[in-house]
Design an enzyme around this catalytic site. Structure first.
Site, PDB file in Angstrom:
ATOM      1  CD  GLU A  90     -19.956   6.783   8.394  1.00 13.90           C
ATOM      2  OE1 GLU A  90     -18.827   6.612   8.859  1.00 13.90           O
ATOM      3  OE2 GLU A  90     -20.166   7.499   7.405  1.00 13.90           O
ATOM      4  CG  ASP A  97      -3.375  -6.200  -8.662  1.00 16.22           C
ATOM      5  OD1 ASP A  97      -4.220  -6.004  -9.562  1.00 16.22           O
ATOM      6  OD2 ASP A  97      -2.155  -5.980  -8.804  1.00 16.22           O
ATOM      7  CG  HIS A 126     -13.518   2.122   5.278  1.00 18.46           C
ATOM      8  ND1 HIS A 126     -14.783   1.716   5.690  1.00 18.46           N
ATOM      9  CD2 HIS A 126     -13.657   3.413   4.887  1.00 18.46           C
ATOM     10  CE1 HIS A 126     -15.621   2.720   5.534  1.00 18.46           C
ATOM     11  NE2 HIS A 126     -14.975   3.756   5.051  1.00 18.46           N
ATOM     12  CG  ASP A 127     -13.990   5.245   8.128  1.00 17.60           C
ATOM     13  OD1 ASP A 127     -13.185   5.566   7.228  1.00 17.60           O
ATOM     14  OD2 ASP A 127     -15.223   5.366   8.014  1.00 17.60           O
ATOM     15  CG  ASP A 186     -19.938   8.128   3.398  1.00 17.36           C
ATOM     16  OD1 ASP A 186     -19.260   7.445   4.180  1.00 17.36           O
ATOM     17  OD2 ASP A 186     -19.605   9.260   3.005  1.00 17.36           O
ATOM     18  CG  ASP A 190     -20.190   3.176   1.082  1.00 23.28           C
ATOM     19  OD1 ASP A 190     -20.827   4.159   1.487  1.00 23.28           O
ATOM     20  OD2 ASP A 190     -19.319   2.594   1.747  1.00 23.28           O
ATOM     21  CG  ASP A 216      -3.341  -2.303 -11.472  1.00 25.41           C
ATOM     22  OD1 ASP A 216      -3.522  -3.067 -10.486  1.00 25.41           O
ATOM     23  OD2 ASP A 216      -4.243  -1.583 -11.935  1.00 25.41           O
ATOM     24  CG  ASN A 238      -4.996  -5.417 -13.440  1.00 24.56           C
ATOM     25  OD1 ASN A 238      -4.683  -5.253 -12.257  1.00 24.56           O
ATOM     26  ND2 ASN A 238      -5.533  -4.465 -14.168  1.00 24.56           N
ATOM     27  CG  ASP A 263      -8.318  -5.976  -9.917  1.00 30.03           C
ATOM     28  OD1 ASP A 263      -8.766  -7.106  -9.626  1.00 30.03           O
ATOM     29  OD2 ASP A 263      -7.158  -5.790 -10.343  1.00 30.03           O
TER      30      ASP A 263
END
Ligand code: GLC
Ligand code: CA
Length: 560
Positions: free
Chosen positions: A257, A24, A330-331, A204, A101, A28, A26, A32
């Site tokens: 995928e 990150d 990520h899965d 995907d 992706d 928040d 900034n 990003d």
């Protein structure tokens, strides 16, 4: 021996970024693109040749970017198109390619196409999706399909008295790829990014894009009823060819995928020559060595099951297509928790790294994997973020009568959100991920020990081992182009294979046990004549042709 064509995509290693949890910039609490930009040198230092970004397009985050509301822009939470162009340039300057992706099985329900088509049955956008009248006077959905993420696969819209199909979440309506206009849109998205300088795509659930005509009822299952009607639909190959034709106008790489895609189909899609549809396929078979069919149905880890799938894919693809090598993304939950041993986190992490990157194929490394990030314990269901978790909670509660406590225990072992905790950069507040009070998602409390800064300082860290492996692979063609032959197939503790290429030979020995296991060189190998090129322990017994393994020991021997 099968002849192997050389290509840059076969020689590269790729780093996968799930931006929201990467870095990150900034304050928040959300990762990003400027955060990614600030880490380009770090990524390059791994020795990788490319970055795959999980979706970074505008999205209402029903599935964290896998629900796209605008394909030709950047999620404002992550930055702007200019931020992305800076990354593209920065990556290219460093000799790294960038892959996007491409999520076109479905859009977000907040995409303009969907909003237009949902308002008016006469809109040209209506037929961009699967809108149908209900059965039984509209009271029942058009068929019995269930979604992967949220119960029924149909959602009713009372304004137009029709249902739309969503194979994933409610907010992910499926695109009707049979409509030529939709395929034109897809091609225009492909061109948009390639013209900007992007080098390829990860597509995907691309094998789901063609649905059986008439959308017939499916075989009843607890989730995804109907999957047999779209997991390899009638027009899939035709549509893949159509997209491929555009991609081939560029020097472009494509990995698709393919959940539930068979090895036979994968070989067919990826085989060299005319009719080739994909450069490689993300298969799920080897991710099932500790579960049944899906991650959530846990079984004890079974090395023989793992070896069998690798053996099948390695042998069938060799000389035909190309394998996509990965053990995390990520899965899925973190791999050391699954196939390794937390008591030997670094040793087993290195062994797993050796085991898969030394096979034939293109290795992908998921953010945090290189420092051996592990699963997180979450004690409150409300701390979770993902639609899949909430759906599974519902299913386990209703069907299997799980308590919240029991569910959370299972979840900490199998949940894909384990892979989505923020990257641990250092031992400071919030692991150096953000300066906000709180990150968007829980940070694993073990960040004080497991973090990039600590790994940088330790010569023997997993991070530095990954660097060695990637470099070694890149510099040794036998590692890239060699064939694959397994030894001791029936061993429950050892995974042993050899690779051969133009007179060079490599032997890889991996122990999946904390206990000593006797290893004897397979016939035809004299270990004393080889060189230990990579190993996770110091090797001094170089004169012997057998040895007792240390916990999770891994060695790759090279023979001239
Ligand atoms: C793919 C993605 C996964 C997503 C799903 C639906 O499997 O990797 O994260 O939830 O497709 O788009
Ligand atoms: Ca931010």
């Amino acid at each position: 021996m099968a002849e192997i064509k050389k290509h840059w995509y076969k020689e590269m290693s790729v780093y996968q970024i799930w931006t929201r949890s990467f870095c990150d910039s900034n304050g928040d609490g959300i990762g990003d693109l400027p955060g990614v930009y600030s880490k380009l040198d770090y990524i390059k230092s791994l020795g990788v040749d490319g970055i795959w970004f999980s979706p970074i397009f505008p999205t209402p985050n029903a599935d964290y970017g896998y629900d796209v509301s605008d394909y030709k822009n950047i999620n404002p939470e992550f930055g702007t198109l200019d931020d992305f162009k800076m990354i593209l340039e920065g990556a290219h300057e460093r000799g790294m390619r960038v892959f996007m992706d491409l999520v076109v099985n479905h859009t977000s329900d907040e995409h303009e196409w969907f909003k237009e088509g949902a308002k008016d049955v006469n809109s040209p956008y209506h037929d961009y999706y699967f809108w149908r009248k209900g059965r039984k006077n509209g009271k029942k959905p058009p068929n019995n399909w269930l979604s992967v993420f949220e119960g029924g696969a149909w959602e009713y819209n009372k304004d137009i008295d029709e249902y739309y199909l969503h194979v994933f979440a409610k907010k992910q309506p499926d695109l009707n790829m049979d409509n030529p206009k939709v395929r034109e849109e897809v091609k225009s998205i492909i061109r948009f990014w390639l013209d900007m300088g992007v080098d390829g795509f990860r597509e995907d659930v691309i094998t789901f894009i063609s649905k059986d005509e008439g959308l017939p009822n499916g075989f009843p299952l607890p989730i995804a009823t109907g999957v047999e009607h779209y997991k390899h639909g009638p027009h899939l190959e035709e549509y893949l060819d159509e997209f491929r034709a555009v991609q081939e106008e560029y020097d472009c790489f494509v990995v698709g995928e393919g959940p539930q895609t068979t090895l036979k189909d994968a070989v067919n899609f990826c085989s060299e020559g005319p009719g080739k549809k994909l450069d490689m396929l993300i298969s799920f078979d080897h991710m099932n060595a500790d579960c049944f069919a899906v991650d959530w149905i846990k079984t004890p880890f079974n090395l023989r099951k793992l070896k069998k799938t690798f053996d099948k894919w390695q042998t069938a693809m060799y000389g035909r297509g190309w394998n996509c090598l990965y053990i995390e993304n990520h899965d899925h939950a973190r791999i050391i928790d699954r196939y390794g041993d937390l008591n030997y986190r670094v040793e087993s992490g290195k062994m797993l790294a050796t085991m898969y990157t030394m096979q034939c194929g293109t290795p992908f490394i998921y953010q945090g994997q290189e420092i051996g990030m592990t699963n997180i314990e979450i004690n409150n269901i409300n701390d979770y973020k993902d639609v899949m978790t909430f759906n599974n909670y519902r299913l386990f509660k209703n069907i299997l009568h799980y308590s919240e406590e029991k569910f959370l225990k299972l979840s900490s072992q199998v949940n894909r959100e384990n892979a989505r905790t923020p990257v641990q950069w250092n031992s400071e507040k919030n692991a150096g991920f953000t300066t906000a009070d709180k990150a968007w998602f829980n940070i694993n409390p073990n960040y004080t020990d497991i973090n990039v800064e600590a790994a940088e300082k330790d010569e023997n860290s997993l991070l530095n081992y990954y660097r060695k492996l990637i470099k070694f692979r890149k510099e040794n063609e036998v590692c890239i182009y060699g064939d694959f032959k397994q030894h001791y197939k029936f061993s429950k503790d050892l995974f042993v294979y050899e690779r051969n290429y133009e007179g060079k030979r490599m032997l890889v020995v991996c122990s999946f046990s904390a206990k000593p296991v006797h290893f004897k060189a397979p016939e035809g190998f004299e270990l004393s004549k080889g060189k230990v090129a990579v190993s996770n322990y110091e090797v001094t017994d170089t004169s012997l042709n057998n040895f007792m393994t240390r916990p999770y020991e891994a060695r790759a021997y090279l023979f001239d």
